[in-house]
Enzyme design. Structure first.
Site, PDB file in Angstrom:
ATOM      1  N   ARG A  53       0.839  -1.194   0.000  1.00 20.83           N
ATOM      2  CA  ARG A  53       0.000   0.000   0.000  1.00 20.83           C
ATOM      3  C   ARG A  53       0.873   1.243   0.000  1.00 20.83           C
ATOM      4  O   ARG A  53       2.098   1.160   0.084  1.00 20.83           O
ATOM      5  CB  ARG A  53      -0.933   0.006   1.220  1.00 20.83           C
ATOM      6  CG  ARG A  53      -0.187  -0.337   2.494  1.00 20.83           C
ATOM      7  CD  ARG A  53      -0.639   0.387   3.694  1.00 20.83           C
ATOM      8  NE  ARG A  53      -0.446   1.808   3.644  1.00 20.83           N
ATOM      9  CZ  ARG A  53       0.735   2.434   3.764  1.00 20.83           C
ATOM     10  NH1 ARG A  53       1.854   1.754   3.928  1.00 20.83           N
ATOM     11  NH2 ARG A  53       0.815   3.758   3.724  1.00 20.83           N
ATOM     12  N   ASP A 248      -2.051  11.150  -1.505  1.00 24.18           N
ATOM     13  CA  ASP A 248      -2.448  10.103  -2.454  1.00 24.18           C
ATOM     14  C   ASP A 248      -2.819  10.688  -3.809  1.00 24.18           C
ATOM     15  O   ASP A 248      -2.703  10.037  -4.838  1.00 24.18           O
ATOM     16  CB  ASP A 248      -3.617   9.303  -1.893  1.00 24.18           C
ATOM     17  CG  ASP A 248      -3.161   8.509  -0.688  1.00 24.18           C
ATOM     18  OD1 ASP A 248      -3.156   9.077   0.419  1.00 24.18           O
ATOM     19  OD2 ASP A 248      -2.751   7.351  -0.863  1.00 24.18           O
ATOM     20  N   LYS A 259      -4.778  10.268   3.630  1.00 19.31           N
ATOM     21  CA  LYS A 259      -5.483   9.371   4.547  1.00 19.31           C
ATOM     22  C   LYS A 259      -6.491  10.121   5.425  1.00 19.31           C
ATOM     23  O   LYS A 259      -6.217  11.221   5.888  1.00 19.31           O
ATOM     24  CB  LYS A 259      -4.432   8.658   5.413  1.00 19.31           C
ATOM     25  CG  LYS A 259      -4.960   7.630   6.374  1.00 19.31           C
ATOM     26  CD  LYS A 259      -5.835   6.577   5.739  1.00 19.31           C
ATOM     27  CE  LYS A 259      -5.182   5.815   4.608  1.00 19.31           C
ATOM     28  NZ  LYS A 259      -6.111   4.940   3.869  1.00 19.31           N
TER      29      LYS A 259
HETATM   30  O1  MRU Z   1      -4.725   3.431   2.191  1.00 22.86           O
HETATM   31  P1  MRU Z   1      -3.232   3.546   2.146  1.00 22.86           P
HETATM   32  O2  MRU Z   1      -2.551   3.023   3.355  1.00 22.86           O
HETATM   33  O3  MRU Z   1      -2.641   3.048   0.859  1.00 22.86           O
HETATM   34  O4  MRU Z   1      -3.058   5.100   2.189  1.00 22.86           O
HETATM   35  C1  MRU Z   1      -2.146   5.759   1.517  1.00 22.86           C
HETATM   36  C2  MRU Z   1      -1.233   6.360   2.448  1.00 22.86           C
HETATM   37  O5  MRU Z   1      -0.349   5.695   2.900  1.00 22.86           O
HETATM   38  C3  MRU Z   1      -1.354   7.712   2.889  1.00 22.86           C
HETATM   39  O6  MRU Z   1      -2.495   8.364   2.716  1.00 22.86           O
HETATM   40  C4  MRU Z   1      -0.064   8.408   2.747  1.00 22.86           C
HETATM   41  O7  MRU Z   1      -0.036   9.477   3.582  1.00 22.86           O
HETATM   42  C5  MRU Z   1       0.261   8.789   1.345  1.00 22.86           C
HETATM   43  S1  MRU Z   1       1.230   7.606   0.555  1.00 22.86           S
HETATM   44  C6  MRU Z   1       2.859   8.176   0.741  1.00 22.86           C
END
Ligand code: MRU
Length: 370
Positions: A53, A248, A259
């Site tokens: 992820r 993201d 997140k």
């Molecule tokens: O749902 P996930 O764990 O894949 O979420 C993405 C993330 O890890 C975060 O939102 C993060 O801060 C950005 S990815 C470097």
């Protein structure tokens, strides 16, 4: 980065065995397991169930998934159709991280130019590797630009500890190496600047408590895990100097999807006049999206993630428990969007920019044919 003193990356391709090795993020911090993946569909499943992820890492996985699909396509009666179907499956594995779409399209388009099927595999491997190495280089540069910001704060504090708050895991596990939000932190620590990291636990999946804390522990960076609701209070108490998070997807106007819970931290930082930075490679910017608020479709995941949590039992076994009766209503929004007005700056491999259209658009280049 390090695990028990040994250097690792979150994903590695093995050309000889035509496979991809990933760190199983579902088992960290309790077990360190490396899984070998031999087909594109298995890699898609690993993205879906979050063994792998983090937006930038999902992008790299998408690139390697195209490579694995090319390996499999050769033995298929209709290689073009097989690859096209694979492409669709890869690109839809998760909806928010734009890196997935971007990297997958980039490799797929490179392969389509090659008319000879037997060369597909080599073309995909070459460009997927190149993409990965470029991303790693970007994370390192993000660290260098972010370091200057931390250095300034350390100077203002006359060498006292710089307290950094981060949310979720924007670390090397989410990227491959260095991380985005964590890259400046690691570099500051290596440069002898005193840092301490407040790690938001990050419900529902605890990427902060489980992954970021584990990374900090392995790199010997001082850290404290806090519950998600603590940020505002410690900001008011003067215990936070700067917030750095990952992203993201970033819209062309600088609105940031990250997140769930990030928006609340940005509001609290704004109210407390604290710098709120977002660190990301340019591959996370969706230049075609004019604004993020109201436009970025937020992934809703299974409510099992809200109801069921896992941890380690007294007998050292990973086990699951229900936090509440399963028939209670629950909802699971995976991300939220922080409006650009709450963001002090965006740290990228090309420098630190303001979160606005004029500055963001300057980051657009011809790299990867964009
Ligand atoms: O749902 P996930 O764990 O894949 O979420 C993405 C993330 O890890 C975060 O939102 C993060 O801060 C950005 S990815 C470097």
């Amino acid at each position: 980065m390090h695990v028990k003193g040994k250097n690792y990356r979150a994903i590695r391709a093995d050309k000889k065995n035509k496979s991809v090795r990933i760190i199983n993020q579902l088992k960290i911090p309790f077990e360190f397991e490396i899984i070998e993946i031999n087909s594109y569909s298995e890699l898609v499943n690993a993205i879906k169930d979050m063994r792998l992820r983090g937006a930038p890492l999902i992008g790299v996985a998408g690139a390697y998934a195209v490579w694995l699909a090319c390996v499999e396509a050769i033995d298929n009666k209709n290689p073009q159709k097989f690859l096209k179907d694979a492409f669709k499956n890869i690109i839809t594995a998760r909806p928010t991280a734009v890196n997935l779409k971007f990297a997958t399209c980039y490799i797929y388009n490179k392969v389509l130019i090659e008319k000879n099927f037997s060369n597909w595999e080599n073309v995909a491997y070459k460009f997927a590797n190149e993409y990965y190495e470029n991303e790693i280089d970007s994370f390192r540069k993000i660290g260098e630009y972010g370091l200057e910001i931390i250095k300034q704060i350390a100077k203002q504090k006359k060498g006292k500890v710089v307290n950094i708050l981060t949310h979720c895991n924007a670390g090397w596990l989410a990227c491959g190496d260095y991380g985005t939000a964590t890259s400046p932190i690691y570099l500051a620590h290596q440069n002898g600047i005193k840092v301490h990291v407040w790690v938001d636990e990050t419900r529902p999946r605890f990427q902060g408590a489980k992954l970021t804390a584990w990374e900090m522990y392995n790199e010997k960076v001082p850290f404290t895990v806090i519950t998600d609701n603590t940020g505002g209070h410690i900001m008011q108490q003067g215990l936070v100097d700067i917030v750095i998070v990952g992203a993201d997807r970033v819209a062309a106007n600088g609105d940031v999807a990250n997140k769930i819970g990030t928006y609340l931290k940005a509001l609290a930082a704004f109210d407390n006049k604290l710098p709120f930075y977002v660190a990301l490679p340019v591959s996370t910017i969706d230049f075609n999206l004019k604004q993020g608020v109201g436009e970025i479709v937020i992934e809703k995941r299974s409510t099992d993630e809200v109801v069921i949590i896992d941890g380690i039992s007294n007998k050292e076994k990973i086990q699951q428990i229900n936090l509440m009766p399963k028939n209670y209503n629950s909802e699971n929004y995976a991300f939220d969007v922080t409006p650009n007005r709450l963001i002090t700056g965006i740290i990228t491999e090309k420098g630190v920019v303001k979160a606005n259209f004029k500055e963001i658009i300057k980051l657009k280049s011809n790299m990867y044919g964009r």
